[in-house]
Design a protein around this motif. Structure first.
Motif, PDB file in Angstrom:
ATOM      1  N   LEU A   1       0.778  -1.133   0.177  1.00 46.45           N
ATOM      2  CA  LEU A   1      -0.019   0.084  -0.159  1.00 46.45           C
ATOM      3  C   LEU A   1       0.995   1.366   0.108  1.00 46.45           C
ATOM      4  N   ALA A   2       1.925   1.204   0.776  1.00 51.29           N
ATOM      5  CA  ALA A   2       2.752   2.394   0.844  1.00 51.29           C
ATOM      6  C   ALA A   2       3.605   2.454  -0.222  1.00 51.29           C
TER       7      ALA A   2
ATOM      8  N   ASN B   1       2.263   1.656  -3.471  1.00 49.63           N
ATOM      9  CA  ASN B   1       1.068   2.164  -4.290  1.00 49.63           C
ATOM     10  C   ASN B   1       1.055   3.573  -4.129  1.00 49.63           C
ATOM     11  N   THR B   2       1.217   4.132  -3.025  1.00 51.56           N
ATOM     12  CA  THR B   2       0.956   5.608  -2.947  1.00 51.56           C
ATOM     13  C   THR B   2       2.342   6.384  -3.363  1.00 51.56           C
ATOM     14  N   ALA B   3       3.619   5.807  -3.048  1.00 52.46           N
ATOM     15  CA  ALA B   3       4.610   6.480  -3.369  1.00 52.46           C
ATOM     16  C   ALA B   3       5.066   6.339  -4.446  1.00 52.46           C
TER      17      ALA B   3
ATOM     18  N   GLU C   1       1.115   5.136  -7.897  1.00 52.11           N
ATOM     19  CA  GLU C   1       0.376   5.986  -8.525  1.00 52.11           C
ATOM     20  C   GLU C   1       0.949   7.299  -9.268  1.00 52.11           C
ATOM     21  N   ARG C   2       2.352   7.160  -9.098  1.00 51.81           N
ATOM     22  CA  ARG C   2       3.007   8.520  -9.763  1.00 51.81           C
ATOM     23  C   ARG C   2       3.433   7.998 -11.028  1.00 51.81           C
TER      24      ARG C   2
ATOM     25  N   ARG D   1      -8.705   5.596  -7.522  1.00 56.85           N
ATOM     26  CA  ARG D   1      -7.475   5.468  -6.560  1.00 56.85           C
ATOM     27  C   ARG D   1      -7.661   4.323  -5.456  1.00 56.85           C
ATOM     28  N   ARG D   2      -9.012   4.529  -4.946  1.00 61.04           N
ATOM     29  CA  ARG D   2      -9.162   3.497  -4.084  1.00 61.04           C
ATOM     30  C   ARG D   2      -9.153   2.045  -4.567  1.00 61.04           C
TER      31      ARG D   2
ATOM     32  N   ASN E   1      -7.165   1.212  -6.989  1.00 69.39           N
ATOM     33  CA  ASN E   1      -5.900   0.914  -7.139  1.00 69.39           C
ATOM     34  C   ASN E   1      -5.201   0.609  -5.873  1.00 69.39           C
ATOM     35  N   ALA E   2      -5.619   1.098  -4.695  1.00 71.26           N
ATOM     36  CA  ALA E   2      -5.198   0.802  -3.440  1.00 71.26           C
ATOM     37  C   ALA E   2      -5.698  -0.507  -2.996  1.00 71.26           C
TER      38      ALA E   2
END
Length: 287
Positions: free
Chosen positions: A79-80, A82-84, A87-88, A187-188, A190-191
């Motif tokens: 999950l971390a 994915n955010t860092a 998604e980018r 986004r949710r 994807n998470a």
């Protein structure tokens, strides 16, 4: 070659094929939904195994308690990531995603080396019994691990088929812009996809630890097989990945009756690579 030895290796092949299916599952999900080829996936498998070895050998926790804890640790880590990271690079050139996940792979492997050292970690299986069939004595734990891997595959299939997020995860890759316009929280979704990928690969790492041990470079030994399984199964096709993973395990098991473990791995991978010549989009892939 004795029949009992051939049967033992075939059963071994099915067991490893089911565990490999769970590892490849996350790779399939992230590519199928986000279009990202995650080179760090093998390192996530390694983190799950090292977490299990640490919690059992150092913290003294029970193996059956460690299984969900290791899966949860890797799920939170994914999950971390994915955010860092994910998604980018989602809408950028695929090469950027490859380079980014390659950097994650190197970082995770070297972090584990710095923290835990380079010595392999062994874990005793929670079940020591063996079962006898057709003259073969086979460890019960490996059958239990195969059964749990099969349960994970069925659970993910049911999730994708019967839940709201499963419907969204199947719909978004087909029409991302249309899904966003109709109110799907991209986004949710994807998470959730990253979390499932992390949970499953972390669980696979913990399940494999009593069989293969844990080592900071163990991800390298599975990532090539995972990519070949995913490509030949059809990129993003979960059923295809499972079928090819089990076939790979059986092929490797047959070769193991004639060759050393290293050469049987090489021969099995080479056999599957020949399929790409005739089916470049994979056996279950679309044109």
């Amino acid at each position: 070659m004795a029949f009992d030895q051939i049967l033992f290796e075939l059963v071994n092949g099915v067991v490893w094929g089911l565990i490999l299916s769970v590892i490849a599952l996350g790779l399939c999900l992230i590519y199928g939904l986000m279009g990202i080829i995650n080179l760090a996936h093998g390192s996530l498998y390694m983190v799950g195994a090292m977490c299990a070895a640490y919690l059992i050998n150092r913290a003294g926790l029970d193996f059956w308690l460690v299984l969900p804890l290791a899966a949860l640790c890797v799920g939170l880590l994914t999950l971390a990531l994915n955010t860092a990271i994910f998604e980018r690079v989602l809408s950028r050139d695929p090469a950027i995603g490859l380079l980014a996940t390659a950097g994650v792979f190197l970082t995770l492997d070297n972090m584990v080396l710095a923290i835990a050292g380079g010595d392999p970690q062994s874990v005793l299986p929670p079940v020591f019994e063996v079962v006898e069939f057709a003259g073969v004595y086979y460890p019960v734990y490996r059958l239990v691990a195969a059964g749990l891997a099969l349960l994970v595959l069925v659970a993910v299939a049911l999730f994708l088929r019967f839940t709201k997020y499963g419907l969204w995860m199947r719909a978004v890759p087909q029409a991302r812009d249309l899904a966003a316009v109709t109110g799907v929280p991209i986004r949710r979704v994807n998470a959730v996809t990253a979390a499932i990928a992390g949970l499953t690969v972390g669980l696979a790492g913990a399940l494999a630890t009593p069989i293969s041990g844990a080592h900071f470079q163990m991800g390298l030994s599975v990532i090539a097989a995972c990519f070949i399984v995913v490509v030949i199964g059809g990129m993003g096709n979960l059923v295809g990945a499972v079928v090819v993973a089990v076939a790979f395990g059986l092929i490797r098991g047959l070769y193991s009756t004639l060759l050393s473990p290293t050469w049987s791995e090489v021969a099995a991978l080479s056999t599957l690579l020949c399929v790409v010549y005739f089916k470049p989009n994979g056996i279950f892939g679309r044109r």
